[in-house]
Design a protein around this motif. Structure first.
Motif, PDB file in Angstrom:
ATOM      1  N   ASN A  49       0.814  -1.217   0.000  1.00 33.59           N
ATOM      2  CA  ASN A  49       0.000   0.000   0.000  1.00 33.59           C
ATOM      3  C   ASN A  49       0.849   1.269   0.000  1.00 33.59           C
ATOM      4  OD1 ASN A  49      -3.044  -0.807   0.469  1.00 33.59           O
ATOM      5  ND2 ASN A  49      -1.797  -2.222   1.672  1.00 33.59           N
ATOM      6  N   TYR A  50       2.141   1.121  -0.354  1.00 32.40           N
ATOM      7  CA  TYR A  50       3.054   2.264  -0.438  1.00 32.40           C
ATOM      8  C   TYR A  50       2.582   3.220  -1.535  1.00 32.40           C
ATOM      9  CZ  TYR A  50       7.472   4.749  -1.229  1.00 32.40           C
ATOM     10  OH  TYR A  50       8.431   5.711  -1.381  1.00 32.40           O
ATOM     11  N   PRO A  51       2.644   4.552  -1.346  1.00 27.21           N
ATOM     12  CA  PRO A  51       3.182   5.186  -0.144  1.00 27.21           C
ATOM     13  C   PRO A  51       2.139   5.474   0.947  1.00 27.21           C
ATOM     14  CG  PRO A  51       2.891   6.815  -1.884  1.00 27.21           C
ATOM     15  CD  PRO A  51       2.485   5.502  -2.465  1.00 27.21           C
ATOM     16  N   THR A  52       0.913   5.848   0.583  1.00 29.74           N
ATOM     17  CA  THR A  52      -0.016   6.368   1.592  1.00 29.74           C
ATOM     18  C   THR A  52      -1.346   5.628   1.633  1.00 29.74           C
ATOM     19  OG1 THR A  52      -0.836   8.042   0.037  1.00 29.74           O
ATOM     20  CG2 THR A  52       1.010   8.667   1.473  1.00 29.74           C
ATOM     21  N   GLY A  53      -1.374   4.397   1.108  1.00 33.52           N
ATOM     22  CA  GLY A  53      -2.630   3.671   1.047  1.00 33.52           C
ATOM     23  C   GLY A  53      -3.214   3.304   2.396  1.00 33.52           C
ATOM     24  N   LEU A  54      -2.393   3.302   3.438  1.00 31.45           N
ATOM     25  CA  LEU A  54      -2.877   2.962   4.778  1.00 31.45           C
ATOM     26  C   LEU A  54      -3.138   4.195   5.640  1.00 31.45           C
ATOM     27  CD1 LEU A  54      -0.631  -0.136   5.598  1.00 31.45           C
ATOM     28  CD2 LEU A  54      -3.001  -0.100   4.814  1.00 31.45           C
ATOM     29  N   PHE A  55      -2.903   5.369   5.092  1.00 30.38           N
ATOM     30  CA  PHE A  55      -3.139   6.583   5.880  1.00 30.38           C
ATOM     31  C   PHE A  55      -4.640   6.796   6.064  1.00 30.38           C
ATOM     32  CE2 PHE A  55       0.993   9.194   5.183  1.00 30.38           C
ATOM     33  CZ  PHE A  55       1.747   8.068   5.454  1.00 30.38           C
ATOM     34  N   THR A  56      -5.016   7.362   7.201  1.00 28.86           N
ATOM     35  CA  THR A  56      -6.436   7.540   7.510  1.00 28.86           C
ATOM     36  C   THR A  56      -6.780   8.997   7.788  1.00 28.86           C
ATOM     37  OG1 THR A  56      -5.962   6.966   9.815  1.00 28.86           O
ATOM     38  CG2 THR A  56      -6.731   5.199   8.388  1.00 28.86           C
ATOM     39  N   VAL A  57      -5.898   9.913   7.410  1.00 27.66           N
ATOM     40  CA  VAL A  57      -6.202  11.343   7.502  1.00 27.66           C
ATOM     41  C   VAL A  57      -5.857  11.975   6.162  1.00 27.66           C
ATOM     42  CG1 VAL A  57      -5.768  11.462  10.003  1.00 27.66           C
ATOM     43  CG2 VAL A  57      -3.897  11.938   8.387  1.00 27.66           C
ATOM     44  N   PRO A  58      -6.469  13.105   5.827  1.00 26.77           N
ATOM     45  CA  PRO A  58      -6.102  13.785   4.577  1.00 26.77           C
ATOM     46  C   PRO A  58      -4.665  14.288   4.615  1.00 26.77           C
ATOM     47  CG  PRO A  58      -7.617  15.139   5.871  1.00 26.77           C
ATOM     48  CD  PRO A  58      -7.562  13.808   6.543  1.00 26.77           C
TER      49      PRO A  58
ATOM     50  N   PRO B 291      10.512   0.909   0.799  1.00 31.37           N
ATOM     51  CA  PRO B 291      10.729   1.138   2.224  1.00 31.37           C
ATOM     52  C   PRO B 291       9.399   1.284   2.948  1.00 31.37           C
ATOM     53  CG  PRO B 291      11.076   3.163   1.007  1.00 31.37           C
ATOM     54  CD  PRO B 291      10.832   2.092  -0.018  1.00 31.37           C
ATOM     55  N   THR B 292       9.462   1.395   4.266  1.00 32.36           N
ATOM     56  CA  THR B 292       8.269   1.627   5.071  1.00 32.36           C
ATOM     57  C   THR B 292       8.120   3.127   5.285  1.00 32.36           C
ATOM     58  OG1 THR B 292       8.544  -0.480   6.209  1.00 32.36           O
ATOM     59  CG2 THR B 292       7.158   1.164   7.279  1.00 32.36           C
ATOM     60  N   LEU B 293       6.982   3.671   4.867  1.00 38.27           N
ATOM     61  CA  LEU B 293       6.708   5.096   5.014  1.00 38.27           C
ATOM     62  C   LEU B 293       5.654   5.284   6.095  1.00 38.27           C
ATOM     63  CD1 LEU B 293       6.966   8.060   3.828  1.00 38.27           C
ATOM     64  CD2 LEU B 293       4.949   7.471   2.461  1.00 38.27           C
ATOM     65  N   VAL B 294       5.948   6.146   7.069  1.00 40.38           N
ATOM     66  CA  VAL B 294       5.013   6.423   8.160  1.00 40.38           C
ATOM     67  C   VAL B 294       4.736   7.920   8.195  1.00 40.38           C
ATOM     68  CG1 VAL B 294       4.598   6.268  10.646  1.00 40.38           C
ATOM     69  CG2 VAL B 294       5.886   4.468   9.484  1.00 40.38           C
ATOM     70  N   GLY B 295       3.461   8.284   8.297  1.00 45.75           N
ATOM     71  CA  GLY B 295       3.080   9.686   8.402  1.00 45.75           C
ATOM     72  C   GLY B 295       2.674  10.035   9.820  1.00 45.75           C
TER      73      GLY B 295
ATOM     74  N   LEU C 130      -3.085   2.422  19.878  1.00 48.25           N
ATOM     75  CA  LEU C 130      -4.379   2.948  20.295  1.00 48.25           C
ATOM     76  C   LEU C 130      -4.573   4.428  20.000  1.00 48.25           C
ATOM     77  CD1 LEU C 130      -4.622   1.112  23.740  1.00 48.25           C
ATOM     78  CD2 LEU C 130      -5.531   0.381  21.522  1.00 48.25           C
ATOM     79  N   LYS C 131      -3.494   5.156  19.708  1.00 47.49           N
ATOM     80  CA  LYS C 131      -3.620   6.608  19.555  1.00 47.49           C
ATOM     81  C   LYS C 131      -3.131   7.151  18.225  1.00 47.49           C
ATOM     82  CE  LYS C 131      -3.652   8.077  24.392  1.00 47.49           C
ATOM     83  NZ  LYS C 131      -3.105   9.040  25.365  1.00 47.49           N
ATOM     84  N   LYS C 132      -2.604   6.301  17.370  1.00 49.25           N
ATOM     85  CA  LYS C 132      -2.074   6.794  16.097  1.00 49.25           C
ATOM     86  C   LYS C 132      -3.202   7.316  15.221  1.00 49.25           C
ATOM     87  CE  LYS C 132       1.110   4.443  13.872  1.00 49.25           C
ATOM     88  NZ  LYS C 132       2.282   5.310  13.713  1.00 49.25           N
ATOM     89  N   GLU C 133      -2.971   8.460  14.630  1.00 45.99           N
ATOM     90  CA  GLU C 133      -3.995   9.105  13.806  1.00 45.99           C
ATOM     91  C   GLU C 133      -3.738   8.923  12.312  1.00 45.99           C
ATOM     92  OE1 GLU C 133      -5.048  12.716  16.959  1.00 45.99           O
ATOM     93  OE2 GLU C 133      -3.805  13.148  15.202  1.00 45.99           O
ATOM     94  N   ALA C 134      -2.539   9.233  11.867  1.00 49.26           N
ATOM     95  CA  ALA C 134      -2.260   9.194  10.431  1.00 49.26           C
ATOM     96  C   ALA C 134      -2.056   7.779   9.918  1.00 49.26           C
ATOM     97  CB  ALA C 134      -1.021  10.040  10.112  1.00 49.26           C
ATOM     98  N   PHE C 135      -1.493   6.912  10.750  1.00 47.85           N
ATOM     99  CA  PHE C 135      -1.053   5.596  10.283  1.00 47.85           C
ATOM    100  C   PHE C 135      -1.359   4.548  11.357  1.00 47.85           C
ATOM    101  CE2 PHE C 135       2.346   2.424   9.501  1.00 47.85           C
ATOM    102  CZ  PHE C 135       2.112   2.168   8.158  1.00 47.85           C
TER     103      PHE C 135
END
Length: 415
Positions: free
Chosen positions: A54-63, A80-84, A270-275
């Protein structure tokens, strides 16, 4: 509190993220099936490959407008692993490290030298903000320029260093060449070390040779970066239970194990917003500790990481972890700080070679002395690993040094 966080997270992801919706649908589970915390085990696992697919942002849950930072981990294969991170993600990450540094006694009176890498790697910046939050003075030295780092350590009265264990050992070696005694000439008293597997034997070596107390730190780039540490009692790593829900599973069956049983760690953040992460298989091997910590903190604890299930080498049918090799070598007085594991395949048979750097006083130009020492180390290896290993003795300071994560294994097999 954990149940409420999980329930909210699962409902949100099922509704608004296509990947999680499809994965839960395939597993025939819906948000309303999560009636208690143990029902988390009904949810499907998430894997490293999912991040790559799902690289780069397919798993992100915020705009994208809410993402204020990216961190990227280097991948050995593929993407690589991309984290927002959102502002909220950076805040709770700093909070996790502030709590952790407080638990090892670091505060406003300390000057902390951060010798992890800055930039795309999460280590440096995470510890930097955590240290600032507890009021410590931060020296953002990063990696490299080791002699300069040692000079600053002396001149600025550094009391704490954060780096990989292999780089800390390298600092000690360079300081000795410079005529600087870490015990006598610096105020260094604590080290927060991690980012690579290390053993109790290496901890004992660091403390006896440098006079500092070494504390283990744990985290992964997917979780946010380094997050959780041992406390001053050093009886396991405290996992902040308002931030992460930890399960230990059997790596083969996926069955959830009881506290005290060793297996693979699975985390739900439990608290991650973007990823967000739900039941992410980290591959690290440990167990949950169920006894009370003498420090008084009631957060769950894990045993120090013993290795990774995907780091395990299978040599002629025997499971071998690099940490076992390190532990064995650290028991032998003649052995120095550096080693390399090389695995080859000759025909249908595997061959494991351990290159071992000797201490200055142990190296000899007498062939008979070296052959006796080689035989001694090979015998110790076979005793602890249950497999015959070839030992290749190396002169002092001939094996590579590492400023970032140490790379101890070269597997030349085509499997």
């Amino acid at each position: 509190m954990q149940y409420e966080s999980v329930k909210k997270l699962v409902s949100h992801l099922y509704e608004f993220n296509q990947f999680y919706h499809n994965r839960m649908k395939e597993a025939n589970v819906r948000p309303e099936d999560i009636q208690c915390l143990s029902d988390v085990s009904k949810l499907p696992f998430m894997y490293k490959q999912d991040l790559r697919d799902n690289y780069p942002t397919g798993l992100f849950t915020v705009p994208q407008k809410d993402v204020i930072r990216y961190h990227v981990s280097s991948g050995t294969t593929g993407k690589p692993t991309l984290v927002g991170y959102t502002n909220g993600d950076l805040d709770y990450w700093s909070e996790a490290l502030a709590r952790s540094l407080t638990s090892v006694g670091i505060g406003k009176d300390d000057t902390m030298q951060v010798s992890y890498g800055y930039g795309l790697f999460t280590g440096g910046l995470g510890l930097h903000y955590g240290a600032e939050r507890v009021g410590a003075t931060v020296l953002p030295s990063g990696t490299g320029s080791t002699e300069r780092q040692i000079e600053l350590m002396v001149d600025l009265g550094v009391t704490v260093i954060a780096c990989t264990p292999s780089y800390l050992i390298h600092i000690g070696e360079v300081a000795e060449k410079m005529g600087i005694d870490i015990r006598r000439d610096t105020k260094l008293r604590k080290a927060v070390v991690g980012a690579e597997p290390w053993t109790e034997s290496m901890r004992a070596h660091i403390e006896s040779s440098m006079g500092v107390k070494a504390y283990d730190i744990y985290g992964t780039s997917e979780m946010a970066g380094p997050m959780f540490t041992e406390c001053e009692e050093r009886k396991g790593i405290h996992m902040q239970s308002d931030m992460v829900y930890v399960e230990i599973i059997d790596p083969e069956t996926g069955e959830v194990l009881e506290p005290g049983q060793k297996g693979e760690m699975v985390v739900t953040m439990l608290k991650k917003e973007a990823f967000p992460l739900i039941r992410y298989r980290i591959k690290d091997l440990t167990c949950l500790l169920n006894d009370e910590c003498p420090c008084g903190r009631t957060s769950p604890r894990i045993e120090r990481i013993k290795g990774r299930s995907d780091d395990m080498l299978i040599i002629r049918g025997i499971n071998v972890f690099p940490s076992q090799v390190e532990h064995t070598l650290m028991q032998i007085p003649e052995v120095g700080n550096q080693y390399m594991i090389i695995v080859n395949r000759k025909g249908s048979l595997d061959e494991m070679i351990v290159q071992v750097e000797l201490k200055n006083e142990a190296f000899s130009d007498k062939m008979t002395d070296m052959m006796m020492l080689k035989s001694k180390i090979e015998a110790e290896m076979k005793k602890y690993l249950n497999i015959a290993v070839k030992v290749d003795l190396k002169e002092p300071e001939t094996l590579p040094r590492f400023e970032g994560k140490a790379k101890r294994v070269i597997d030349n097999r085509v499997l």
